[in-house]
Design an enzyme around this catalytic site. Structure first.
Site, short mmCIF file in Angstrom:
data_model
loop_
_atom_site.label_atom_id
_atom_site.label_comp_id
_atom_site.label_asym_id
_atom_site.label_seq_id
_atom_site.Cartn_x
_atom_site.Cartn_y
_atom_site.Cartn_z
N TRP A 30 45.73 16.79 42.16
CA TRP A 30 47.16 16.74 41.86
C TRP A 30 47.88 15.67 42.67
CZ3 TRP A 30 44.37 21.22 41.75
CH2 TRP A 30 44.44 21.96 40.55
N TYR A 77 50.60 13.41 37.04
CA TYR A 77 50.51 13.81 38.44
C TYR A 77 50.84 12.62 39.35
CZ TYR A 77 47.98 17.97 36.79
OH TYR A 77 47.62 19.12 36.14
N GLN A 122 42.86 24.65 28.41
CA GLN A 122 43.06 24.80 29.86
C GLN A 122 44.36 25.58 30.10
OE1 GLN A 122 44.22 21.99 33.52
NE2 GLN A 122 42.39 21.26 32.47
N SER A 148 44.87 27.26 38.15
CA SER A 148 45.55 28.21 39.05
C SER A 148 44.80 29.54 39.13
CB SER A 148 46.99 28.46 38.58
OG SER A 148 47.75 29.09 39.58
N ALA A 151 46.08 32.05 41.75
CA ALA A 151 47.51 32.37 41.71
C ALA A 151 48.27 31.67 42.83
CB ALA A 151 47.73 33.88 41.75
N LYS A 181 45.78 35.43 51.97
CA LYS A 181 46.46 34.95 53.19
C LYS A 181 47.90 35.45 53.30
CE LYS A 181 47.57 30.44 51.11
NZ LYS A 181 47.29 29.00 51.22
N ARG A 236 51.87 27.19 50.58
CA ARG A 236 52.76 26.81 49.48
C ARG A 236 54.11 27.52 49.58
NH1 ARG A 236 50.01 25.57 43.71
NH2 ARG A 236 48.11 24.54 44.42
N GLN A 244 38.35 25.14 52.30
CA GLN A 244 38.73 25.90 51.12
C GLN A 244 37.66 25.79 50.04
OE1 GLN A 244 42.46 24.04 50.20
NE2 GLN A 244 43.66 25.52 51.37
N ASN A 250 35.20 28.46 47.84
CA ASN A 250 35.26 28.51 46.38
C ASN A 250 33.89 28.32 45.74
OD1 ASN A 250 38.03 28.75 46.69
ND2 ASN A 250 38.48 26.64 46.15
#
Length: 325
Positions: free
Chosen positions: A21, A55, A179, A208, A211, A218, A230, A291, A295
């Site tokens: 992004w 983006y 998507q 996403s 979410a 966290k 965020r 991160q 994942n």
């Protein structure tokens, strides 16, 4: 890393994908971290990288292209999207033949590539006939500039069915992928879109999936938001709308299941999406290697049936079905 076909096509993508992004990467350190993350992803089996022409005004595509040019093009699956404005003039937006063709050329130049594997309509364009959009995309497949095409948000069940009718009537190349947003707290595609995809063999590559961080665990009830998350810096504060007591209570219950299974909350959330065979890949937005490491562990992890049943009780989701008579 495990791989899946995109719908009924022969294209194989990694179960975990990485989206670029670039909207919050101001500063050399963050750009370097993002580059290291993409390289780590590739070195650990990720072959699917997603972007969009809108983006960061095209800078995200340029960034991704600079990093990926070091790898064999045949080893990559690269996607971008078209719809949002890329200028201030009347034809610099939407899904007209003019905007699609001009912006695909722009995306290819930005990414230093001859073709894209997947090309999505980022949104639905009310001002352009669907036939024009689909015939343009199919024509680009004929030209070899894109290999497969699909759509993202705002393409509901009725629009997908209409698209299939047009594709059939004009004998166009098939729609291969969609998507949409999809995660434990937002399951709208299960009402009808997922069934339509199964019917026509259209793969699903959700974005996403965590979410916006809610499903990492966290965020805690009655506790301050983590610094740098965020919730503390996102301009439109979308994540804040998700941080309800109801959702936080669900996450707390889900974390107990993750602990019992010996996985992180992120792995549980991602592998829950991958429980559906029609899901081809999950597009993650990891901005740093730690991160991504978490994942990637979701690929190949299968949630036991009893745990899935417990998850459904926690989520308390009811699929909408309309019955007549």
């Amino acid at each position: 890393m495990k791989y899946r076909n995109v719908g009924k096509s022969g294209l194989k993508v990694s179960e975990i994908a990485v989206g670029s992004w670039m909207t919050d990467l101001a500063g050399t350190d963050k750009v370097q971290t993002a580059e290291e993350t993409i390289r780590y992803a590739y070195e650990n089996g990720v072959n699917f990288f997603d972007c969009a022409d809108a983006y960061s005004g095209g800078e995200a595509e340029k960034f991704l292209g600079r990093v990926l040019k070091d790898y064999r093009r045949s080893s990559l699956v690269v996607s971008s999207k078209v719809y949002f404005p890329t200028g201030d003039k009347a034809n610099e937006r939407g899904l007209s033949r003019k905007h699609i063709i001009e912006n695909l050329d722009r995306s290819l130049k930005n990414m230093q590539m001859d073709y894209l594997d997947l090309y999505y309509c980022h949104r639905y364009d009310e001002s352009t006939p669907m036939e024009e959009t689909l015939r343009t995309l199919s024509g680009l497949v004929d030209q070899g500039k894109i290999l497969y095409y699909g759509v993202s948000e705002e393409w509901g069940g009725a629009r997908l069915e209409e698209a299939q009718r047009i594709i059939s009537d004009y004998r166009l190349h098939p729609m291969t992928v969609i998507q949409p947003q999809y995660h434990m707290m937002d399951r709208y595609i299960e009402h009808e879109i997922m069934g339509i995809c199964e019917k026509y063999g259209i793969g699903i590559t959700p974005f996403s999936p965590l979410a916006q961080g809610l499903l990492t665990g966290k965020y805690k009830k009655n506790q301050p938001y983590p610094e740098g998350s965020r919730a503390t810096h996102q301009a439109d504060k979308q994540i804040n709308n998700l941080l309800t007591d109801e959702n936080l209570n669900k996450v707390e219950a889900l974390e107990k299941i993750a602990d019992e299974l010996g996985v992180t909350m992120s792995v549980l959330a991602l592998s829950w999406i991958l429980r559906k065979d029609i899901v081809s890949s999950v597009i993650t937005g990891a901005s740093k290697k730690t991160q991504l490491e978490s994942n990637l562990a979701a690929s190949g992890f299968v949630i036991p049936a009893d745990a899935l049943a417990d998850i459904e009780k926690i989520l308390d989701f009811t699929r909408f079905e309309r019955h007549v008579g």
